[in-house]
Structures are given as structure tokens and as C-alpha cells.
Design an enzyme around this catalytic site. Structure first.
Site, PDB file in Angstrom:
ATOM      1  N   SER A 179      -0.259   3.632  -0.142  1.00 30.27           N
ATOM      2  CA  SER A 179       0.204   4.804   0.810  1.00 30.27           C
ATOM      3  C   SER A 179      -0.732   6.128   0.662  1.00 30.27           C
ATOM      4  CB  SER A 179       1.673   5.288   0.405  1.00 30.27           C
ATOM      5  OG  SER A 179       1.996   6.521   1.255  1.00 30.27           O
ATOM      6  N   TYR A 231       7.468   8.988  -5.318  1.00 29.75           N
ATOM      7  CA  TYR A 231       7.001   7.982  -4.528  1.00 29.75           C
ATOM      8  C   TYR A 231       5.159   8.193  -4.635  1.00 29.75           C
ATOM      9  CZ  TYR A 231       5.717   5.047  -0.443  1.00 29.75           C
ATOM     10  OH  TYR A 231       5.067   4.219   0.529  1.00 29.75           O
TER      11      TYR A 231
END
Ligand SMILES: *[C@@H]1O[C@H](CO)[C@@H](O)[C@H](O)[C@H]1NC(C)=O
Ligand SMILES: *[C@@H]1O[C@H](CO)[C@@H](O)[C@H](O)[C@H]1NC(C)=O
Length: 405
Positions: free
Chosen positions: A222, A235
């Protein structure tokens, strides 16, 4: 006359050429939309025009660099390798990217080994129904090493003497969402456990089979692992660890003939992000677990606003996952796979700003792009009213000074 400043000018021009060339390469390699590419071209044209009066050969040099780049780029791409007879192991296929990728890989002719959390769930049943008999479904929670080990044994039993061509590390979670101070330790650990340690264990377990086939490792990561997105510390930190691991692996596995690619998707509607009930539940649990004094300082409305903003962001995410699927196929079948694939509109521009703009600009860009909080933490609200007053006062003073000049 010209000779006086020829040398510094050429140095300046050399640096500029390298910069413009690098920027163009970056932009063009990032699957940008036509509009952004056009803007880049216009920028380059303006630059060339401004340089024109100075020195014609220099302008030609810039053009030559761009043309050279294009000449090498437009040479016909070597065709993709055949998928037939190649085995691919992919994790996290209950929903999201895994769900669509498995179907596509199966349709291309791969022998797909897909792991799901729940063999009896909707996702697994749908895959079983829609895919060819070549598909093997395995129930694996990648945070459980015994289950990973069992999946390895099952895969080996089916492969026989054959190696494994591809490992697609897709399984991942985003356990919670909010300021780092408001994120529980269990959230940080939860993200690390799946996104990093789970993927690490799977990758290490399957590496002997991948080295045997001189195959490919494709990891879905990501941009939050490269850039400081607000409210995504837990995250992002797990994906940052993952990125560093896969980048290191890429160098270490080169002599073995195993190619390693990372996919960086923009925001997509996947299983978890659009699961409204799941996020409401997470939010409730968070409010109950935060120390009361901390909740008092930030304010419950602040925490709730973050959750609402995230949900509206998630609901606007792209439902068409095909750019990510396409990137995964490229990474598996291109004769020369790229180290990184930027999958989705705008993501190339985001990385361009991150790489070439000052920190203050790229950070502001991220804040504008992602959740746009309107509320301050409660304890800062009074204080900020005071600050605002002060700065207005200062501005007035500045204005007066301007006028005096
Ligand atoms: C899997 O993808 C299909 C589209 O290919 C979609 O219709 C379906 O709802 C998805 N299933 C799950 C469980 O996400
Ligand atoms: C996966 O993790 C378990 C538990 O930490 C460990 O025993 C096992 O050796 C790991 N697998 C590999 C291939 O390192």
C-alpha cells in the site's frame, strides 16, 4: 560574450535535463491518466520555450533525451510468458482483490492454489462454483504457522516434482483507523501479525518451491507503507515493514532467478473497507477501550468524525479492481517484471508529488487527499480560538506595515 558563462550554464542544463528526464520517466511509468501526462508535456514544452532564447543546442539536447526515451519505450514489448502449466499460490481469497484475481488467473490457465479464511464461506463457495477444476482451495489463517505448514504440504502433494511458479501475497488487514495515540497496541500488533509476520512466514515457507521454479513473488502492499497518511499509522507501519522486506528479498533472490514485485494499489472497494457493520463494531470497541482521560482530551465527537470520514472515503473508493488484477498478471507473466506496479488512477501522481515536492507540500497533499478532518481534538479547541485571534492580530499588523511602506 557567451563564453563567460558557458560552463556554469551547461552544468545547470545538465542537472535540469536529468531532472526533467527522471520526472518524465516517473510520470510515464506510473500509468497516469492522459490528462496528467498532458500537463507534464505542457510543462516540458513551456520549459523548452523558455530555454530557446538561451541556447539552441541545449534545447535540442532536452528533445533528444525525450526522443531517446520514447524510442526505447516504444520498441515492441516481448510477449507474455504462457500461463498454462504454471502453479500460483495466492492468499486471502475470501473477497476483494483475492476473489477477482483467482477467477482471472484460473481463466488464463494457471493451476491456482487459493487460501481462504473460511472454506464454507460465500467467497470460497463462489470460487468453487465459478472456477475450473484446476482450482485448489485451502483454508489458511496466515497468522497460524501450523496452518501455513499444512498448506505447504497440501500444495507439495499436488505439485509432485514441479516447483511453484508464483506466490501472490494478497492477504492483509487494516485493523483500525485513527490517530496513532488513539490506536490500541492491539491494533498495531494485529496489523503486524497479518500484514508482516503472516506474509513473512508464508513467503519463507514457499521459497524453496519458488526457487526451484525460478518463479515470481508478487506482494500487494500500500502507498500507506511509503507515505505518512493521516490516521493510518498502524496499517502503514506494517506495510512499511513489508515493503522493506520485499525490497531486500528482491536483491537477495536475484541470483536464484526469482523475481520479486510489489503492487501499490490506490483506494479500492474491497471486502473489509466497505463492511459498514464491521467498522461500527470497531468504533464501539475503541470508545470502550480508550482510557477515559484520553477520550476526554480528544473528545468522542473527534473519534466519531474520523470514523465517518473514513467510511465516506471508503464508499467513494473504486469498485473496479481490474487495474490491480492486471498488475498482478503482469508481475507473474512479463518476461521482465517491474519492481513496483502503481495500480490505479492518480497513484503515479501521488508518488510523483511525494518524490519531487518539498515535505510540507506532499504532506498537505496527503491531508487534502485523504480524510479531511474539520474538528480539532477537544482540548485544543479553546486554545486554537486564542491562536486564531493572535494570528489575525498579527496579520493586521503586517497589513499596516505593508501600507506604511
Ligand atoms: C467476487 O467478485 C465478484 C465479481 O467478479 C463479485 O460479484 C462478488 O460479489 C465477489 N465476491 C465476494 C465474496 O467478494
Ligand atoms: C513460521 O513460523 C513458525 C512460528 O514462528 C516457525 O516455527 C516456522 O519455522 C516459520 N516458518 C519458516 C519457514 O520460517
Amino acid at each position: 560574450m557567451m563564453d563567460d558563462y558557458t560552463l556554469p550554464f551547461w552544468i545547470y542544463l545538465g542537472v535540469l535535463t536529468v531532472f526533467v528526464g527522471g520526472a518524465m520517466k516517473k510520470i510515464l511509468a506510473s500509468h497516469l491518466s492522459a490528462a496528467s501526462t498532458l500537463v507534464a508535456w505542457l510543462g516540458a514544452t513551456v520549459l523548452v520555450e523558455r530555454l530557446w532564447p538561451f541556447c539552441l543546442p541545449a534545447v535540442l539536447l532536452v528533445l533528444l533525451a525525450v526522443c531517446l526515451y520514447y524510442a526505447t519505450r516504444s520498441s515492441p514489448l516481448p510477449s507474455a510468458l504462457p500461463a498454462h502449466g504454471k502453479a500460483v499460490f495466492i492468499t486471502g481469497c475470501d473477497s476483494g482483490f483475492g476473489n477477482v484475481t483467482v477467477k482471472h488467473l484460473d481463466s488464463l490457465g494457471f493451476d491456482v492454489f487459493a487460501t481462504v479464511l473460511d472454506l464454507k464461506g460465500d467467497g470460497a463457495r463462489e470460487l468453487q462454483r465459478t472456477c475450473s477444476p484446476r482450482l485448489t482451495l485451502l483454508q489458511v489463517d496466515i497468522t497460524q504457522p501450523q496452518q501455513v505448514q499444512q498448506a505447504l504440504l497440501d500444495t507439495k502433494a499436488k505439485l509432485g516434482l514441479k516447483g511453484l511458479w508464483g506466490l501472490v501475497n494478497n492477504a492483509g488487514v487494516c485493523v483500525n483507523f485513527g490517530d496513532a495515540e488513539l490506536s490500541l497496541m492491539s491494533n498495531f500488533r494485529g496489523c503486524m501479525e497479518v500484514n508482516f509476520f503472516g506474509t513473512l512466514n508464508v513467503t519463507k515457507s514457499f521459497l524453496p518451491l519458488l526457487r526451484q521454479a525460478k518463479g515470481r513473488i508478487v506482494t500487494i502492499s500500500s502507498p500507506a507503507g511509503d507515505q505518512p497518511f493521516p490516521s493510518l499509522a498502524a496499517y502503514g507501519a506494517s506495510k512499511a515493514a513489508l515493503n522493506l522486506f520485499t525490497n531486500t528479498l528482491r536483491h537477495e533472490l536475484e541470483p536464484w532467478g526469482v523475481r520479486v514485485s510489489t503492487i501499490l494499489p490506490s483506494s479500492y472497494k474491497t471486502g473489509q473497507s466497505s463492511n459498514h457493520a464491521y467498522w461500527e463494531q470497531q468504533h464501539k470497541e475503541l470508545l470502550q477501550s480508550l482510557p477515559p482521560a484520553l477520550l476526554e482530551e480528544y473528545g468522542e465527537d473527534y473519534v466519531t468524525e474520523t470514523k465517518d470520514l473514513f467510511q465516506s472515503f471508503a464508499s467513494q473508493a473504486n469498485p473496479d479492481l481490474s487495474p490491480v488484477v492486471h498488475a498482478i498478471v503482469q508481475a507473474l507473466l512479463a518476461p521482465q517484471p517491474q519492481a513496483r506496479y502503481y495500480a490505479g488512477p492518480g497513484i503515479g501522481l501521488m508518488y510523483f508529488i511525494h518524490s519531487y515536492c518539498p515535505f510540507s507540500i506532499s504532506n498537505r497533499f496527503l491531508q487534502k487527499l485523504f480524510v479531511k478532518k474539520k474538528l480539532m481534538p477537544r482540548a485544543l479547541r479553546k486554545q486554537s480560538g486564542f491562536d486564531l485571534h493572535l494570528s489575525l492580530h498579527n496579520n493586521n499588523n503586517n497589513n499596516n506595515e505593508e501600507k506604511l511602506k
